[in-house]
Write a protein that holds these residues in place. Structure first.
Motif, PDB file in Angstrom:
ATOM      1  N   GLN A   1       0.881  -1.168   0.000  1.00 31.54           N
ATOM      2  CA  GLN A   1       0.000   0.000   0.000  1.00 31.54           C
ATOM      3  C   GLN A   1       0.927   1.230   0.000  1.00 31.54           C
ATOM      4  N   TYR A   2       1.525   1.481  -1.176  1.00 31.63           N
ATOM      5  CA  TYR A   2       2.515   2.540  -1.289  1.00 31.63           C
ATOM      6  C   TYR A   2       1.838   3.900  -1.422  1.00 31.63           C
ATOM      7  N   LYS A   3       2.354   4.875  -0.699  1.00 36.67           N
ATOM      8  CA  LYS A   3       1.845   6.236  -0.861  1.00 36.67           C
ATOM      9  C   LYS A   3       2.207   6.779  -2.247  1.00 36.67           C
ATOM     10  N   PRO A   4       1.376   7.651  -2.795  1.00 38.27           N
ATOM     11  CA  PRO A   4       1.799   8.375  -3.995  1.00 38.27           C
ATOM     12  C   PRO A   4       3.041   9.210  -3.669  1.00 38.27           C
ATOM     13  N   ALA A   5       3.909   9.393  -4.653  1.00 38.01           N
ATOM     14  CA  ALA A   5       5.147  10.131  -4.406  1.00 38.01           C
ATOM     15  C   ALA A   5       4.870  11.526  -3.862  1.00 38.01           C
ATOM     16  N   ALA A   6       3.816  12.145  -4.362  1.00 37.94           N
ATOM     17  CA  ALA A   6       3.503  13.520  -3.948  1.00 37.94           C
ATOM     18  C   ALA A   6       3.034  13.612  -2.504  1.00 37.94           C
ATOM     19  N   TRP A   7       2.673  12.486  -1.901  1.00 38.35           N
ATOM     20  CA  TRP A   7       2.150  12.490  -0.534  1.00 38.35           C
ATOM     21  C   TRP A   7       3.140  11.932   0.481  1.00 38.35           C
ATOM     22  N   GLU A   8       4.286  11.468   0.037  1.00 36.48           N
ATOM     23  CA  GLU A   8       5.168  10.694   0.910  1.00 36.48           C
ATOM     24  C   GLU A   8       5.602  11.451   2.158  1.00 36.48           C
TER      25      GLU A   8
ATOM     26  N   ARG B   1      -4.387  12.982   5.502  1.00 34.64           N
ATOM     27  CA  ARG B   1      -5.836  12.790   5.568  1.00 34.64           C
ATOM     28  C   ARG B   1      -6.544  13.766   4.635  1.00 34.64           C
ATOM     29  N   GLN B   2      -6.102  15.012   4.621  1.00 34.59           N
ATOM     30  CA  GLN B   2      -6.710  16.007   3.747  1.00 34.59           C
ATOM     31  C   GLN B   2      -6.465  15.690   2.274  1.00 34.59           C
ATOM     32  N   ALA B   3      -5.294  15.133   1.968  1.00 28.61           N
ATOM     33  CA  ALA B   3      -4.989  14.747   0.586  1.00 28.61           C
ATOM     34  C   ALA B   3      -5.939  13.656   0.104  1.00 28.61           C
ATOM     35  N   VAL B   4      -6.246  12.700   0.996  1.00 27.69           N
ATOM     36  CA  VAL B   4      -7.215  11.656   0.641  1.00 27.69           C
ATOM     37  C   VAL B   4      -8.563  12.284   0.330  1.00 27.69           C
ATOM     38  N   TYR B   5      -8.999  13.180   1.194  1.00 29.80           N
ATOM     39  CA  TYR B   5     -10.285  13.857   0.960  1.00 29.80           C
ATOM     40  C   TYR B   5     -10.261  14.627  -0.356  1.00 29.80           C
ATOM     41  N   ASP B   6      -9.233  15.426  -0.563  1.00 23.50           N
ATOM     42  CA  ASP B   6      -9.189  16.301  -1.731  1.00 23.50           C
ATOM     43  C   ASP B   6      -9.122  15.506  -3.033  1.00 23.50           C
ATOM     44  N   HIS B   7      -8.301  14.463  -3.046  1.00 25.42           N
ATOM     45  CA  HIS B   7      -8.167  13.627  -4.249  1.00 25.42           C
ATOM     46  C   HIS B   7      -9.486  12.918  -4.563  1.00 25.42           C
ATOM     47  N   THR B   8     -10.094  12.351  -3.550  1.00 24.33           N
ATOM     48  CA  THR B   8     -11.371  11.657  -3.748  1.00 24.33           C
ATOM     49  C   THR B   8     -12.429  12.627  -4.250  1.00 24.33           C
TER      50      THR B   8
ATOM     51  N   LEU C   1      -2.070   3.356   2.635  1.00 22.74           N
ATOM     52  CA  LEU C   1      -1.098   4.441   2.771  1.00 22.74           C
ATOM     53  C   LEU C   1      -0.099   4.165   3.894  1.00 22.74           C
ATOM     54  N   TRP C   2       0.556   3.027   3.778  1.00 21.08           N
ATOM     55  CA  TRP C   2       1.522   2.609   4.794  1.00 21.08           C
ATOM     56  C   TRP C   2       2.683   3.595   4.896  1.00 21.08           C
ATOM     57  N   PRO C   3       3.285   3.775   6.082  1.00 21.26           N
ATOM     58  CA  PRO C   3       2.909   3.136   7.346  1.00 21.26           C
ATOM     59  C   PRO C   3       1.801   3.860   8.096  1.00 21.26           C
ATOM     60  N   ASP C   4       1.486   5.088   7.695  1.00 27.71           N
ATOM     61  CA  ASP C   4       0.554   5.909   8.480  1.00 27.71           C
ATOM     62  C   ASP C   4      -0.805   5.256   8.668  1.00 27.71           C
ATOM     63  N   GLY C   5      -1.338   4.667   7.589  1.00 32.17           N
ATOM     64  CA  GLY C   5      -2.680   4.125   7.646  1.00 32.17           C
ATOM     65  C   GLY C   5      -2.760   2.643   7.894  1.00 32.17           C
ATOM     66  N   SER C   6      -1.635   2.040   8.255  1.00 31.81           N
ATOM     67  CA  SER C   6      -1.651   0.623   8.605  1.00 31.81           C
ATOM     68  C   SER C   6      -2.630   0.389   9.745  1.00 31.81           C
ATOM     69  N   ASN C   7      -3.332  -0.744   9.692  1.00 31.41           N
ATOM     70  CA  ASN C   7      -4.285  -0.970  10.786  1.00 31.41           C
ATOM     71  C   ASN C   7      -3.621  -1.552  12.029  1.00 31.41           C
ATOM     72  N   SER C   8      -2.308  -1.405  12.107  1.00 32.05           N
ATOM     73  CA  SER C   8      -1.664  -1.560  13.414  1.00 32.05           C
ATOM     74  C   SER C   8      -2.011  -0.363  14.298  1.00 32.05           C
ATOM     75  N   THR C   9      -2.472   0.717  13.654  1.00 32.39           N
ATOM     76  CA  THR C   9      -3.006   1.885  14.360  1.00 32.39           C
ATOM     77  C   THR C   9      -4.378   2.186  13.776  1.00 32.39           C
ATOM     78  N   TRP C  10      -5.410   1.559  14.329  1.00 32.05           N
ATOM     79  CA  TRP C  10      -6.741   1.634  13.743  1.00 32.05           C
ATOM     80  C   TRP C  10      -7.302   3.048  13.704  1.00 32.05           C
TER      81      TRP C  10
END
Length: 368
Positions: free
Chosen positions: A119-126, A134-141, A169-178
């Protein structure tokens, strides 16, 4: 008699305003779909599609004429080959809606493939801090779905993430941190609903026969306030367990969470032969016992998957999508967007044969 005529007139009027893709017909699945994310690139590189009688035509029209009524398209953020972007999705969506078909948009939130193993982040979001991510996910969607709405092709369903067994969007969005997983997924949900409240949001996991995974994941989703409308599954019989395990999982999660279910990815080989010089992913002559890698075996397995979905209690089985139904062996249209020499390894599981003709499985699914 007047009352009967009036009732009939009202019924006909109601049907006239229901989108064609929503008219399932007696006993038919609401969604009889295909993922065609590779189609635009295939066409640009000379890909040809024919109906079962050999007449050359538009692949989407051939699918529609066979009875399929829904199309799935993936979105990448900034892929190396320039395909599966917002502009490419907009162009195909116009064709989809012109045929009266439903549209499922699949956000990978990546520049390349997202699945349980990556689950690789886009280069522009790394380098973004979490709140900006989180805002990038909202804006892109929102950006993609708003553009679809503006051109009159509003998405009917949206996947917030692709095969997110381990989060996104690993590692930030990994569900090791729900809590982080929930924040990112809810950002996508909120963006989709801000564009169109009627668009249904799908959460999609792989391993469709693994009930333990689904209970663990969706129990946590509930505990952390993750919002969604539909449970999406991948089910490939040669990887994800027996049809019986798949059926048990479908029935359980629909009942346990009170949500409709849809198989957003499934496929089966019609041959073991290669067509593009790149080794196929599935090469067994009988990928699942009793279902040979023949046109008849492909039809039988996909029909079985469809029938399992239809049998989900309380009408909660929406339907299925065959994955990459149009990904035929066209040189340059390989799996790696950064490597035009790569083949796709999947052409033996498309719904078009090596003679470019529609395979029997297409019409079998169209009647389901």
């Amino acid at each position: 008699m007047k009352r009967i005529l009036l009732t009939a007139l009202l019924l006909l009027t109601a049907l006239a305003v229901v989108p064609a893709h929503a008219q399932a017909g007696p006993g038919r699945l609401q969604i009889r779909g295909a993922d065609v994310s590779s189609l635009a690139k295939s066409e640009a590189l000379g890909g040809v599609y024919r109906d079962a009688r050999g007449r050359r035509g538009d692949a989407l029209a051939i699918l529609s004429q066979a009875g399929l009524n829904y199309i799935r398209l993936k979105v990448w953020v900034n892929p190396a080959d320039g395909y599966n972007t917002k502009s490419r999705v907009l162009a195909v969506a116009r064709r989809v809606k012109a045929l009266g078909m439903g549209l499922l948009v699949d956000f990978h939130y990546s520049d390349t493939w997202a699945d349980p193993g990556k689950q690789y982040k886009p280069a522009a979001w790394e380098a973004l801090p979490f709140e900006q991510l989180r805002q990038a996910v909202y804006d892109h969607t929102y950006d993609v779905l708003d553009a679809l709405r503006d051109q009159g092709t509003t998405a009917d369903m949206v996947q917030v993430g692709n095969e997110i067994n381990g989060g996104l969007l690993w590692p930030d969005g990994s569900n090791s941190t729900w809590a982080n997983t929930a924040a990112l997924l809810n950002a996508g949900y909120d963006a989709a609903k801000a564009v169109s409240g009627s668009t249904r949001v799908v959460l999609h996991l792989a391993n469709g026969g693994d009930n333990g995974l689904y209970r663990w994941w969706f129990d946590n989703a509930g505990a952390h306030g993750i919002r969604y409308d539909v449970i999406g599954l991948s089910y490939y019989s040669y990887w994800h367990g027996t049809p019986e395990a798949f059926q048990a999982n479908l029935n359980d999660v629909a009942s346990r969470y009170g949500k409709p279910v849809v198989v957003v990815e499934t496929a089966y080989p019609f041959t073991t032969a290669d067509d593009d010089g790149w080794e196929n992913i599935i090469t067994s002559a009988e990928s699942y016992p009793g279902y040979p890698a023949t046109p008849q075996g492909q039809s039988a397995m996909l029909a079985r998957v469809a029938d399992i979905v239809r049998a989900v209690p309380n009408g909660l089985g929406l339907g299925l999508f065959t994955w990459e139904a149009t990904w035929t062996g066209v040189r340059g249209n390989g799996w790696d967007p950064a490597d035009p020499s790569s083949g796709n390894g999947w052409e033996n599981q498309a719904l078009f044969g090596y003679d470019d003709r529609a395979l029997p499985a297409m019409s079998v699914l169209g009647r389901r």
